[in-house]
Each structure stands twice: as structure tokens, then as C-alpha cells.
Design a protein around this motif. Structure first.
Motif, PDB file in Angstrom:
ATOM      1  N   VAL A 188       0.800  -1.322  -0.096  1.00  0.00           N
ATOM      2  CA  VAL A 188       0.016  -0.090  -0.139  1.00  0.00           C
ATOM      3  C   VAL A 188       0.933   1.145  -0.053  1.00  0.00           C
ATOM      4  O   VAL A 188       1.532   1.546   0.782  1.00  0.00           O
ATOM      5  CB  VAL A 188      -1.069  -0.030   0.946  1.00  0.00           C
ATOM      6  N   PHE A 189       0.685   2.133  -1.090  1.00  0.00           N
ATOM      7  CA  PHE A 189       1.522   3.435  -0.920  1.00  0.00           C
ATOM      8  C   PHE A 189       1.000   4.377  -0.379  1.00  0.00           C
ATOM      9  O   PHE A 189       1.778   5.403   0.019  1.00  0.00           O
ATOM     10  CB  PHE A 189       1.596   3.891  -2.579  1.00  0.00           C
ATOM     11  N   GLY A 190      -0.323   4.286   0.193  1.00  0.00           N
ATOM     12  CA  GLY A 190      -0.619   5.424   0.965  1.00  0.00           C
ATOM     13  C   GLY A 190      -0.563   6.793   0.491  1.00  0.00           C
ATOM     14  O   GLY A 190      -0.971   7.200  -0.627  1.00  0.00           O
ATOM     15  N   LYS A 191       0.362   7.758   1.444  1.00  0.00           N
ATOM     16  CA  LYS A 191       0.299   9.118   1.031  1.00  0.00           C
ATOM     17  C   LYS A 191       1.413   9.226  -0.357  1.00  0.00           C
ATOM     18  O   LYS A 191       1.426  10.399  -0.578  1.00  0.00           O
ATOM     19  CB  LYS A 191       0.734   9.961   2.158  1.00  0.00           C
ATOM     20  N   TYR A 192       2.178   8.315  -0.350  1.00  0.00           N
ATOM     21  CA  TYR A 192       2.921   8.396  -1.624  1.00  0.00           C
ATOM     22  C   TYR A 192       2.294   8.037  -2.849  1.00  0.00           C
ATOM     23  O   TYR A 192       1.477   7.424  -2.963  1.00  0.00           O
ATOM     24  CB  TYR A 192       4.067   7.309  -1.187  1.00  0.00           C
ATOM     25  N   LYS A 193       2.945   8.722  -3.884  1.00  0.00           N
ATOM     26  CA  LYS A 193       2.296   8.494  -5.348  1.00  0.00           C
ATOM     27  C   LYS A 193       2.563   7.379  -5.890  1.00  0.00           C
ATOM     28  O   LYS A 193       3.728   6.629  -5.814  1.00  0.00           O
ATOM     29  CB  LYS A 193       2.835   9.693  -6.169  1.00  0.00           C
ATOM     30  N   LYS A 194       1.466   6.684  -6.331  1.00  0.00           N
ATOM     31  CA  LYS A 194       1.641   5.052  -6.775  1.00  0.00           C
ATOM     32  C   LYS A 194       2.314   5.265  -8.107  1.00  0.00           C
ATOM     33  O   LYS A 194       1.771   5.900  -9.156  1.00  0.00           O
ATOM     34  CB  LYS A 194       0.253   4.748  -6.995  1.00  0.00           C
ATOM     35  N   PRO A 195       3.711   4.714  -8.450  1.00  0.00           N
ATOM     36  CA  PRO A 195       4.393   5.020  -9.800  1.00  0.00           C
ATOM     37  C   PRO A 195       3.571   4.073 -10.792  1.00  0.00           C
ATOM     38  O   PRO A 195       2.858   2.955 -10.433  1.00  0.00           O
ATOM     39  CB  PRO A 195       5.721   4.346  -9.221  1.00  0.00           C
ATOM     40  N   LYS A 196       3.886   4.191 -12.064  1.00  0.00           N
ATOM     41  CA  LYS A 196       3.359   3.193 -13.164  1.00  0.00           C
ATOM     42  C   LYS A 196       4.081   2.073 -13.243  1.00  0.00           C
ATOM     43  O   LYS A 196       3.368   1.117 -13.244  1.00  0.00           O
ATOM     44  CB  LYS A 196       3.683   4.056 -14.297  1.00  0.00           C
ATOM     45  N   PHE A 197       5.311   1.994 -12.769  1.00  0.00           N
ATOM     46  CA  PHE A 197       5.925   0.796 -12.859  1.00  0.00           C
ATOM     47  C   PHE A 197       7.026   0.714 -11.567  1.00  0.00           C
ATOM     48  O   PHE A 197       7.790   1.652 -11.230  1.00  0.00           O
ATOM     49  CB  PHE A 197       6.862   0.586 -14.230  1.00  0.00           C
TER      50      PHE A 197
END
Length: 852
Positions: free
Chosen positions: A452-461
Motif C-alpha cells: 500500500v502506497f498510502g500518501k506516496y504517489k503510486k508509480p506506473k512501474f
């Protein structure tokens, strides 16, 4: 008329094209009918006296008996010369002078002879050469009864009434057919084989021998290709048969698959670097070793049948696992993906895992570490990207589960806990728990916890990750960030399976690169290396992700794809432009492998090499300094072949714009000036060769033409191709020609043979085919279905083969796999027995040319 296309023009044009196609098919069928009729009449002649086959009241021409004339070999029994796709065979009244034993009765009146195939290109187009052009010696021309003086010439206009013209045309057809029947040869002299193979479809290759011993014809995509037999060959039976005594041994492999693969670069316990290219896993010793002082060495694992896509090294540093993609063999049968576990010291396969269990290919794999490498996890390339765990020693599958529909780019066991497996790829990091199933096939379970990335931006790869000694995990993503994932107690409220186990959460983020991070590497001292895509930077990180040192990879090498730690401070770096670099952060990096250019040829002096590019541009490089001494552009399309004349006075450049550009060259090869252009091909140039005297060129094109050019005479096309049958060629790289037509397989669509090269000692011909294979044939190879020695290793079509100047090595170039193989030639025409060790320093001497 304003020239505008009417509404009915489209259907009319299609109907016209359809009629033209039907006409070509009917013309080819007519050739078959004529051959069948000829054989039927031959059988009749064995039972009926020759006089009964002559017209009533017409005496048989003198010397026209059933037996072949004195000196004519059985395979050269008289018949008419093949005429491409013509349906009417013209009858001439003159017998050209020929060698003793090839005459057919007394000389005929002067003034009516022509070249056997007119001036048609040998790819099938035709144009009449006129009655006065010289014909080949030895053509047997039937004698006709004396004609009245007022009989009109066949090609002249006639005053006959319209009602008589169809009758005259039918009469001419009857004469033509009768002559074909009378001149038919015996199949017994050819071992009982039919002179014409089955016609096959429009995309097939078939061939037939002209029974008169003048020419051989083959068909590619329905197009006739006529090849004239040299005068010194009295019988095709006297040509060599069987495979050549020479053999090939893989000596060195140039290339590294970095553009589209990961998990492709490691260092073994022996200090050898292991990587893959095409179907070969290369073990490379950067310095010293069996190759001699200052030189490296190579060994090769060649157990795979298709392209290798990923590697993993066992914790013992000796065993290696390599996974291959799916493919098809030459016969179209599927080749299944599989994983090989093999010993890097002996190069022997220890275990074959997953044959029939994987789909499309093996995308990623890894050995466990906490239990001395007892297990192997594999992710395949199916839609569900199946994740499976295997017992390495027994090759037994212990657990399997659908992973995700998104791409999976990396997989690995936690080095401290083999029950924990991590996968990453497109928009995900998954933490897997594996339990049970040891010793019981398929009884284990795999449960997933999604990162879970939460407050961090979820990257594409998320292309890569690495385990730290303290148990944390670092991931590199497409945003240029390195995320630190730390263990945290389980939260029963957290959705997803595996809630009873502890999980991972993001504890820190560091922006490390501009663009994607393609590689992370844990060094022996605990520091971490990261490799960037867009910025091409290699950065060393200390505790807390503090940058310690960095270096930038030059742009022409591409982005960082993989990193491996060598001996001492040495690093190995693989790049996205298929380069393999050695060096360190302080001193920089130099290439071990680098590839550029489409085609090349060395000047006879060895001082320069000409290199053709894909933009119409070609360069001349000094072989000592590697500096560019000439830079020229011819057209804007790619160049397919460059070739110096044997005396070094000319340079020929074949382009995809259908033109061969000819340049005059200075004695040292450094200067050149445009001499002329050879224009006449109707498709792009594929191959060309110079004659031994440096005055003529033979060339092939994309539509299967064979054309000849008088370069010294002003780059003129030689219309009478028969006159070139005895010309000697300094090189033989054209794939179409009498001396090499036997290399073509049955059913070929014209694209099966990509390149060909005759050895300088003129004993062997090497062939690059479209099925990833290199072949060796005896030379000349002028028998249908000629046997060969076949060698694999390339992972895609082989684009070119060339012998080095002393025939000690053969160089083959792969297409999509971007590989170069150097083969040692062993046997009668090679460099003697194989060396004692398979590892040796590359000794690639200048080849005659390299055309990709």
C-alpha cells in the motif's frame, strides 16, 4: 478526358489484375503440360521408329537421332531452352557455333538467332532481345523444311486475311509443341527423377533442370529465375554431393540483450560474468584466464532451443538457472518455455523444470537463499503471470497461484526467510507468503499481501527491488524514487489475505533519478547502487540513502539496465542499447560489447573500413585510429550492402532505393569520388559481388532478380546474361545463382535465405536462414535439396554470414536478437583441430563484409 478516375475504374482495374494473375498461372501450367507431353512422346519413341514421328513426306533432319550427339553428357540430352513465362517457344533457323559434340546437323542459314531468355531479368520480367543478338554456343536448334521465298517472316506484318491469322497462330503453336516433344530428353539419365517438381502454391519454391544442359530454372513466389550452367560443367552429376568435411565450433559471442530484458547480468564464484544473448548463456572472464595474458575468455551454455529471457545464480555461485521463451521450430512445431538448472563449471544441465507448465515464456526467476538454494520461484509470461515454487533437486512443483494480470518485472526470495517472496512490476509490489507443501507436489499454498502506497504517489512501474541486510526492502520506480519498505506488525483490519502475518509498509522515500530506475544492486560493503534510465546516472548510496558517489554513462551506450559487482571495485553495467561496460565510479567505464551499423566491408589494404547506416549515410573509418575519414550520403533509405572491388579501385554501395552507387577509391581507401550509378533493378538491392578482374558486378534484389553490370564500361547493365555464365567472382554472396541455388529449401517463399558467403578457398558456402540457423554446404551447391551441416544458437533470423580473410573463422549476425557469433572453422578447409580449451581470446580478423 480530364484523366479523373471514374466510378468503375476500381473494379475494372481489379478485374484486369485478376486476369493478369490467371494468365501467369496458365502460362506456368502450360510449361508443365509441355513437359508432360515431352515425356509421353519420349516413351512413344522407345517403341515407334523415329521415321513414324516425322510428318508425312518430310524426311528426318540429318543427325537428329535418338542418341545424344558425341560428347554430350546424358544429363544434357537436347530440349528447348526454358523461356521464363512465355507460352510460345520461338523456333530459330540458325545453329550457333558450339563446342565439339554439341552440334545438331549441318549449319542453318545466317541471321536468325537470339539469347536463350531474351533480355528478361532473371526475376521474371521479359523483353525481346532481337533476332541478331548472339546465342549461347551449343543450343540445339531444330531444322525446318525449306520455306518458299514468299513465305512471310514470323515477326513481320502479314497480308493474310483475318480469317487466316488464327489458323497461322495455331500452326505456330503446333510447330512449337512438336519441337518440344521431339527434343525431350530421357529421365533415365537423371536417375528416374521427373525434370519438374510439383508446381506448389504461389509462395513455394520449385525448380526444373533444362534438359539441354544450358540452364536451370527455379521458381520463388511463382516467379521464374533462370540460371545458366557454366560451360565447364558437362554434367550436374559431377558436382559435389553430401555435406562438407568442414565443421563449426562456437568460438566467441558478441552481444548482450539489454534492450528488453532484466535479471541478465551476474558474477559467478569463479569471477566469470554470466549474461545471455539469443539462445546462448555466455560465461565471460574479463581478464587473464585461459585466453592468455591480458585477454579474456568465453564459455557458452547452449542447452536452450529458443531465446533466453532471464537468469538467476544459486547461492553457491556455481549453479545457474536460465529461463527461455516459447517459440516454434523450422517445421512450425511449438517450442515450450522451460527453465534449465546447470553447472557453470562443467556446463552440464542438472535439471529441467516446468516443461509444459509455463505459457509464452519465463519472465523472472530466483533461488531461495536462507536454505542454501533449495527452492526456485518462477513467474511466467501468461496473462495471469502464474507464480510457482519448485524443488530444485527434484524438479517438482510445490505451489502455484495466479499472480496478476499486470506485467511482473522482478521476483525474489527474502534472503532471511524463504517463506517470503516479493514480486514487482506494473503499478504493484506484492508480498507473498509460502507455506507447506515440502515434499508434496502442488500441496503448498501462496497468499498475497499487496503493498500500500498510502500518501506516496503510486508509480506506473516498479522495475526493481533489493533486500537490505537489516530486513528492509528498497524499490526503484518509474518516477525516479527509491522507496524503503520496512516490516510492520500485522493489522487485522487491513484488507487482503495474509493479515495474520507481519507485512511491509513505506517508511522513507528518496528522489534519486530523473526518469525510471531500472536497476538496484547491493554491494558487498552494504552500500547500494542505482541505475537511471533517462539520466543514465550510476549512483552509490550509503545508510539512510545518502548519495556517496556517482558516474554518468555516455549517451551512445544507452540507459543503465543491469548492474553487477565484479572483483574488487570493478563494476559491470549492462545498458538498454545492448552494450556491456566495465569500470568503476572513479575511473569511468569502457565497453566490452558495443554494436552499430548495418553493413561493412574492409578495403583490400586493411587501412579503412566502409560502414553503411540506415539513413543512406555511409562512413569510412581508419582501422587504426577509428577516426572517420569520409562521410557521404546517397539517398535517404537504408544501405543494405557495401563492397570494395578486389583491386580496391571501386566501392559499390547497394541501397534500398534500388540503386547501386559506384565510387572510385584512392589507393589507401581514404578518398572516394562518385563514378556512376547502376540503375535497373525494380526492387531494393540485397546482395552484390565483384568479378575477380574488378570490372563487373552481379547483384540480387528484393524481387529475386539476378542482374549483371559492366562497371568499367560505364555502369551499364549487361543484357545478355548468358555471356556471364563463365565469369569468375572474387566473392560469392548473392543468394541467387547457379552455383548456390541448391541451398534453397523446398517450399521456400523467397525469404528463407537471408545471406550467403563462399569461403575464400572456394570449398564451402555458409548460409544464414530465417529459422535461426547457420548452415555449411559444399561449394558449388548446384543440386536440389543439397545436404548441409546445421548450427543453432541465434534466437531470431540470421541476417548475415561472412568468412574471415583466412577462412579460419565464420561470423554470423543475428537480427532481432542483436547478436554476433564467431565460429571457428574446423576440418579440411579450416584452421586445424580445435584448441585444447573452449575459452580463448577473440581473434576476429577482418571479414570480407558484414551485412546486417
Amino acid at each position: 478526358m480530364d484523366g479523373a478516375a471514374g466510378p468503375g475504374d476500381g473494379p475494372a482495374r481489379e478485374a484486369l489484375q485478376s486476369l493478369s494473375q490467371r494468365l501467369r498461372v496458365q502460362e506456368q501450367e502450360m510449361e508443365l503440360v509441355k513437359a508432360a507431353l515431352a515425356e509421353a512422346l519420349r516413351l512413344l519413341r522407345l517403341q515407334v521408329p523415329p521415321s513414324s514421328l516425322q510428318g508425312s513426306g518430310t524426311p528426318a533432319p540429318p543427325g537428329d537421332s535418338l542418341a545424344a550427339p558425341p560428347g554430350l553428357p546424358p544429363t544434357c540430352t537436347p530440349s528447348l531452352v526454358s523461356r521464363g513465362t512465355q507460352t510460345e517457344t520461338e523456333v530459330e533457323l540458325k545453329s550457333s557455333p558450339g563446342p565439339p559434340g554439341l552440334s545438331n546437323g549441318p549449319p542453318a542459314p545466317q541471321g536468325a538467332s537470339e539469347e536463350p531468355s531474351g533480355t528478361q531479368s532473371e526475376g521474371g520480367g521479359s523483353s525481346s532481345s532481337g533476332a541478331g543478338s548472339p546465342g549461347p554456343p551449343g543450343i540445339l536448334r531444330p531444322l525446318q523444311p525449306p520455306q518458299r521465298a514468299d513465305t512471310p517472316r514470323r515477326n513481320s506484318s502479314s497480308s493474310s486475311s483475318p480469317s487466316e491469322r488464327p489458323r497461322q497462330k495455331l500452326s505456330r503453336k503446333a510447330i512449337s509443341s512438336a519441337n518440344l516433344l521431339v527434343r525431350s530428353g530421357s529421365t533415365e539419365s537423371r536417375g528416374g527423377k521427373d525434370p519438374l517438381s510439383s508446381p506448389g502454391g504461389p509462395g513455394s519454391r520449385r525448380s526444373n533442370y533444362n534438359l539441354e544442359g544450358i540452364s536451370v530454372k527455379m521458381f520463388l513466389r511463382g516467379r521464374p529465375i533462370t540460371m545458366y550452367i557454366p560451360s565447364g560443367i558437362r554434367s550436374l552429376e559431377e558436382l559435389p554431393s553430401g555435406p562438407p568435411p568442414e565443421t563449426l565450433s562456437l568460438d566467441w559471442v558478441y552481444g548482450y540483450r539489454g534492450r528488453d530484458s532484466r535479471s541478465n547480468l551476474f558474477v559467478l564464484r569463479s569471477g566469470e560474468v554470466v549474461y545471455f544473448i539469443a539462445c546462448v548463456v555466455v560465461l565471460y572472464r574479463p581478464g587473464g584466464g585461459p585466453g592468455g595474458p591480458g585477454g579474456g575468455g568465453q564459455r557458452h551454455y547452449r542447452g536452450h532451443t529458443d531465446c533466453v529471457r532471464c537468469l538467476a545464480v544459486h547461492p553457491d555461485g556455481v549453479r545457474v538457472a536460465s529461463g527461455q521463451t516459447a517459440g516454434v521450430d523450422k517445421d512450425g512445431k511449438p517450442l515450450q518455455p522451460v527453465v534449465h538448472i546447470w553447472d557453470s563449471e562443467t556446463l552440464l544441465k542438472l535439471q529441467e523444470i516446468g516443461l509444459g507448465a509455463f505459457e509464452r515464456g519465463v519472465g523472472a526467476l530466483a533461488f531461495s537463499a536462507a536454505d542454501q538454494g533449495a527452492f526456485l520461484c518462477v513467474v511466467d509470461d501468461s496473462n495471469e503471470h502464474m507464480l510457482s515454487v519448485w524443488d530444485c533437486s527434484r524438479g517438482m512443483k510445490l505451489a502455484e497461484i495466479k499472480s496478476t494480470n499486470d506485467s511482473v518485472l522482478a521476483v525474489g526470495f527474502n534472503p532471511r526467510d524463504s517463506s517470503c517472496i516479493v514480486t514487482s512490476g506494473k503499478s504493484h509490489v506484492h508480498f507473498w507468503n509460502w507455506s507447506g507443501g515440502v515434499g508434496v507436489p502442488g500441496n503448498g499454498t501462496l497468499t498475497r499481501k499487496q503493498g500500500v502506497f498510502g500518501k506516496y504517489k503510486k508509480p506506473k512501474f516498479i522495475p526493481c527491488f533489493v533486500f537490505l541486510p537489516d530486513g528492509d526492502i528498497l524499490t526503484g520506480d518509474s518516477e525516479g524514487n527509491i522507496l524503503t519498505w520496512g516490516r510492520s506488525p500485522s493489522d487485522s483490519k487491513t484488507p487482503g489475505r495474509g493479515g495474520a502475518k507481519e507485512t511491509y509498509g513505506i517508511v522513507a522515500q528518496a528522489h534519486a533519478h530523473e526518469g525510471s530506475i531500472f536497476a538496484l544492486c547491493l554491494r558487498r560493503d552494504g552500500t547500494v547502487l542505482s541505475g537511471g534510465g533517462r539520466d543514465r546516472r550510476l549512483v552509490q548510496w550509503g545508510p539512510g540513502l545518502v548519495a556517496l558517489q556517482e558516474a554518468e554513462i555516455p549517451e551512445h551506450f544507452g540507459a543503465v539496465r543491469a548492474i553487477a559487482e565484479g572483483l574488487g571495485s570493478e563494476l559491470l553495467v549492462g545498458t538498454t542499447k545492448n552494450a556491456l561496460l566495465r569500470g568503476d565510479l572513479a575511473q569511468g567505464f569502457s565497453p566490452v560489447i558495443q554494436e552499430t551499423g548495418l553493413c561493412a566491408d574492409f578495403h583490400p589494404s586493411g587501412a579503412v573500413v566502409a560502414v553503411g547506416l540506415n539513413t543512406g549515410r555511409w562512413l569510412v573509418l581508419d582501422t587504426e585510429t577509428r577516426e572517420i575519414v569520409s562521410d557521404v550520403i546517397d539517398g535517404n533509405e537504408q544501405l543494405s550492402v557495401v563492397r570494395y572491388s578486389p583491386d580496391g579501385l571501386y566501392l559499390a554501395i547497394g541501397s534500398h532505393d534500388n540503386v547501386i552507387y559506384i565510387y572510385s577509391v584512392s589507393s589507401d581507401g581514404a578518398k572516394s569520388s562518385r563514378f556512376g550509378r547502376c540503375m535497373g533493378h525494380s526492387s531494393f538491392i540485397t546482395h552484390l559481388d565483384w568479378s575477380k578482374d574488378g570490372n563487373f558486378i552481379m547483384s540480387n534484389s528484393g524481387d529475386y532478380e539476378i542482374l549483371y553490370w559492366d562497371v568499367a564500361g560505364g555502369c551499364k547493365q549487361l543484357k545478355n546474361r548468358y555471356e556471364s555464365r563463365d565469369r569468375e567472382w572474387a566473392t560469392y554472396t548473392c543468394v541467387l545463382g547457379f552455383h548456390v541455388y541448391g541451398v534453397w529449401p523446398d517450399g521456400s517463399d523467397g525469404t528463407d535465405i537471408n545471406s550467403l558467403c563462399r569461403s575464400h578457398n572456394e570449398r564451402v558456402v555458409a548460409v544464414a536462414d530465417d529459422f535461426c540457423k547457420v548452415h555449411l554446404f559444399q561449394y558449388p551447391c548446384a543440386r536440389a535439396k543439397a545436404p548441409s551441416r546445421m548450427y543453432g544458437g541465434h534466437g531470431s533470423h540470421v541476417t548475415s554470414v561472412r568468412f574471415t580473410h583466412d577462412d579460419s573463422h565464420l561470423v554470423s549476425l543475428g537480427g532481432k536478437d542483436a547478436s554476433i557469433f564467431q565460429w571457428r572453422v574446423l576440418g579440411a578447409g579450416g584452421a586445424g583441430p580445435a584448441p585444447a580449451t573452449p575459452s580463448r581470446t577473440p581473434s576476429l580478423s577482418p571479414a570480407s563484409s558484414l551485412d546486417v
